[in-house]
Design a protein around this motif. Structure first.
Motif, PDB file in Angstrom:
ATOM      1  N   LEU A 177       0.826  -1.203   0.000  1.00 23.29           N
ATOM      2  CA  LEU A 177       0.000   0.000   0.000  1.00 23.29           C
ATOM      3  C   LEU A 177       0.868   1.264   0.000  1.00 23.29           C
ATOM      4  O   LEU A 177       0.412   2.332  -0.409  1.00 23.29           O
ATOM      5  N   ILE A 178       2.112   1.138   0.446  1.00 29.76           N
ATOM      6  CA  ILE A 178       3.043   2.265   0.481  1.00 29.76           C
ATOM      7  C   ILE A 178       4.039   2.197  -0.672  1.00 29.76           C
ATOM      8  O   ILE A 178       4.295   3.202  -1.354  1.00 29.76           O
ATOM      9  N   THR A 179       4.607   1.016  -0.924  1.00 36.54           N
ATOM     10  CA  THR A 179       5.649   0.912  -1.948  1.00 36.54           C
ATOM     11  C   THR A 179       5.138   1.241  -3.349  1.00 36.54           C
ATOM     12  O   THR A 179       5.887   1.757  -4.177  1.00 36.54           O
ATOM     13  N   CYS A 180       3.861   0.962  -3.609  1.00 33.62           N
ATOM     14  CA  CYS A 180       3.331   1.224  -4.949  1.00 33.62           C
ATOM     15  C   CYS A 180       3.354   2.704  -5.303  1.00 33.62           C
ATOM     16  O   CYS A 180       3.377   3.082  -6.478  1.00 33.62           O
ATOM     17  N   ILE A 181       3.363   3.577  -4.272  1.00 31.65           N
ATOM     18  CA  ILE A 181       3.376   5.018  -4.505  1.00 31.65           C
ATOM     19  C   ILE A 181       4.682   5.463  -5.157  1.00 31.65           C
ATOM     20  O   ILE A 181       4.731   6.475  -5.872  1.00 31.65           O
ATOM     21  N   TRP A 182       5.752   4.705  -4.949  1.00 32.30           N
ATOM     22  CA  TRP A 182       7.083   5.103  -5.424  1.00 32.30           C
ATOM     23  C   TRP A 182       7.463   4.419  -6.733  1.00 32.30           C
ATOM     24  O   TRP A 182       8.571   4.640  -7.237  1.00 32.30           O
ATOM     25  N   LEU A 183       6.578   3.611  -7.273  1.00 35.45           N
ATOM     26  CA  LEU A 183       6.837   2.917  -8.528  1.00 35.45           C
ATOM     27  C   LEU A 183       6.063   3.561  -9.664  1.00 35.45           C
ATOM     28  O   LEU A 183       4.964   4.078  -9.452  1.00 35.45           O
ATOM     29  N   HIS A 184       6.635   3.518 -10.874  1.00 41.01           N
ATOM     30  CA  HIS A 184       5.957   4.083 -12.048  1.00 41.01           C
ATOM     31  C   HIS A 184       6.062   3.117 -13.219  1.00 41.01           C
ATOM     32  O   HIS A 184       7.050   2.393 -13.365  1.00 41.01           O
ATOM     33  N   ALA A 185       5.031   3.142 -14.038  1.00 42.73           N
ATOM     34  CA  ALA A 185       4.927   2.170 -15.125  1.00 42.73           C
ATOM     35  C   ALA A 185       5.861   2.481 -16.289  1.00 42.73           C
ATOM     36  O   ALA A 185       6.114   1.616 -17.119  1.00 42.73           O
ATOM     37  N   GLY A 186       6.354   3.722 -16.378  1.00 44.23           N
ATOM     38  CA  GLY A 186       7.228   4.063 -17.482  1.00 44.23           C
ATOM     39  C   GLY A 186       7.690   5.508 -17.407  1.00 44.23           C
ATOM     40  O   GLY A 186       7.300   6.262 -16.493  1.00 44.23           O
ATOM     41  N   VAL A 187       8.521   5.891 -18.364  1.00 46.75           N
ATOM     42  CA  VAL A 187       9.063   7.252 -18.404  1.00 46.75           C
ATOM     43  C   VAL A 187       7.943   8.280 -18.522  1.00 46.75           C
ATOM     44  O   VAL A 187       7.949   9.319 -17.842  1.00 46.75           O
ATOM     45  N   ILE A 188       6.964   8.020 -19.385  1.00 52.12           N
ATOM     46  CA  ILE A 188       5.857   8.967 -19.580  1.00 52.12           C
ATOM     47  C   ILE A 188       5.073   9.132 -18.290  1.00 52.12           C
ATOM     48  O   ILE A 188       4.731  10.258 -17.879  1.00 52.12           O
ATOM     49  N   HIS A 189       4.781   8.021 -17.634  1.00 56.39           N
ATOM     50  CA  HIS A 189       4.063   8.052 -16.352  1.00 56.39           C
ATOM     51  C   HIS A 189       4.858   8.836 -15.312  1.00 56.39           C
ATOM     52  O   HIS A 189       4.311   9.679 -14.586  1.00 56.39           O
ATOM     53  N   LEU A 190       6.160   8.570 -15.239  1.00 54.86           N
ATOM     54  CA  LEU A 190       7.018   9.243 -14.264  1.00 54.86           C
ATOM     55  C   LEU A 190       7.070  10.748 -14.517  1.00 54.86           C
ATOM     56  O   LEU A 190       6.932  11.554 -13.577  1.00 54.86           O
ATOM     57  N   LEU A 191       7.262  11.165 -15.765  1.00 51.69           N
ATOM     58  CA  LEU A 191       7.342  12.589 -16.084  1.00 51.69           C
ATOM     59  C   LEU A 191       6.047  13.314 -15.740  1.00 51.69           C
ATOM     60  O   LEU A 191       6.070  14.418 -15.184  1.00 51.69           O
ATOM     61  N   ALA A 192       4.916  12.711 -16.082  1.00 55.95           N
ATOM     62  CA  ALA A 192       3.626  13.348 -15.798  1.00 55.95           C
ATOM     63  C   ALA A 192       3.442  13.562 -14.303  1.00 55.95           C
ATOM     64  O   ALA A 192       3.037  14.649 -13.855  1.00 55.95           O
TER      65      ALA A 192
END
Length: 290
Positions: A118-133
């Motif tokens: 429930l906490i770790t998922c907040i720090w993960l991103h599916a890709g560069v586009i997701h991370l930049l947004a």
């Protein structure tokens, strides 16, 4: 997002001599209030980017891709190259890697006793586009809020809103994994809305400020309708942020801030108005119950 200019257009020092000053930002801030230097939000951005690099290194597409969906993208990056676009169009790792490293997975949370997801998922991103947004949104929203209210309150709102978003997402999305800081970001938007409402009397152009913020929120929620976007995390984070904003982002009314300039024996206003205390009590109760 245009949210950074909200208060600059909604609050000014008209008819309040020497009570406000204008800095290089579009905000007008009472000169008796402390302005914090934003360092926590930039640290959050650095942490998210660092985690993404670690995830991509562990993903190691050249050595782990089976080739069913095509070849790795940007092979010159070596271990950091992306999964085939048919598998992940956001230029990122595989779902298996995200799941292994802490993506929100309802079955593993509910039956595998892995509540830490429930906490770790907040720090993960599916890709560069997701991370930049997400990171651009965090910079535009979070830095201004941290400058006004300090790192402790904004940090709490960010983390607890992300947790609230994960809770709601895990209740409604049970067939897919979920990652991203969107719940936490929507928590900051929700906090901005409750801050506007609870500190209503210090704003001029109230209607313009409220309409601007509501439009921004509506647009972001509308994006959540798109396929593969977890709108339940958005809503959960937004509701958590609203409640926490009423609790943590209370401002004293103008008359109390200027009390040191009032002649001896003159009536001094209370620090907060009655409706602010009502909002605070209701929000605290709902946070505890929630």
């Amino acid at each position: 997002m245009a949210s950074g200019d909200l208060e600059g257009g909604g609050r000014n020092g008209k008819n309040r001599p020497n009570s406000y000053h204008q800095s290089s930002s579009p905000f007008y801030v009472e000169n008796t209030e402390k302005q914090w230097t934003s360092w926590l939000v930039p640290m959050f951005v650095v942490a998210n980017v660092a985690v993404f690099f670690v995830v991509m290194y562990i993903n190691d597409c050249p050595n782990n891709n089976l080739g069913f969906e095509g070849s790795c993208v940007a092979k010159f990056l070596g271990k950091l190259s992306f999964q085939p676009l048919k598998e992940n169009p956001l230029f990122g790792p595989s779902s298996h890697t995200l799941d292994k490293l802490g993506a929100l997975n309802w079955d593993k949370v509910a039956h595998g006793k892995q509540g830490w997801r429930l906490i770790t998922c907040i720090w993960l991103h599916a890709g560069v586009i997701h991370l930049l947004a997400d990171m651009l949104s965090l910079v535009f929203i979070g830095i201004r809020l941290e400058q006004q209210f300090g790192f402790l309150r904004i940090g709490l709102i960010y983390l607890l809103s992300g947790f609230g978003g994960s809770i709601l997402s895990s209740l409604f999305i049970q067939d897919n994994i979920s990652v991203g800081a969107s719940g936490a970001l929507f928590g900051l938007l929700g906090a901005m809305l409750s801050e506007l409402l609870t500190n209503w009397t210090i704003y001029t152009n109230k209607a313009a400020a409220l309409i601007t913020l509501v439009v921004i929120i509506a647009i972001n929620l509308a994006v959540g309708i798109l396929p593969h976007v977890d709108n339940f995390a958005h809503i959960g984070g937004f509701l958590t942020g609203i409640l926490l904003g009423f609790v943590l982002l209370l401002r004293p009314q103008f008359g109390w801030v200027q009390r040191q300039h009032v002649p001896a024996g003159a009536h001094v206003k209370s620090k907060h108005k009655a409706y602010q205390y009502v909002f605070w009590v209701i929000a605290v109760v709902l946070v505890i119950v929630g």
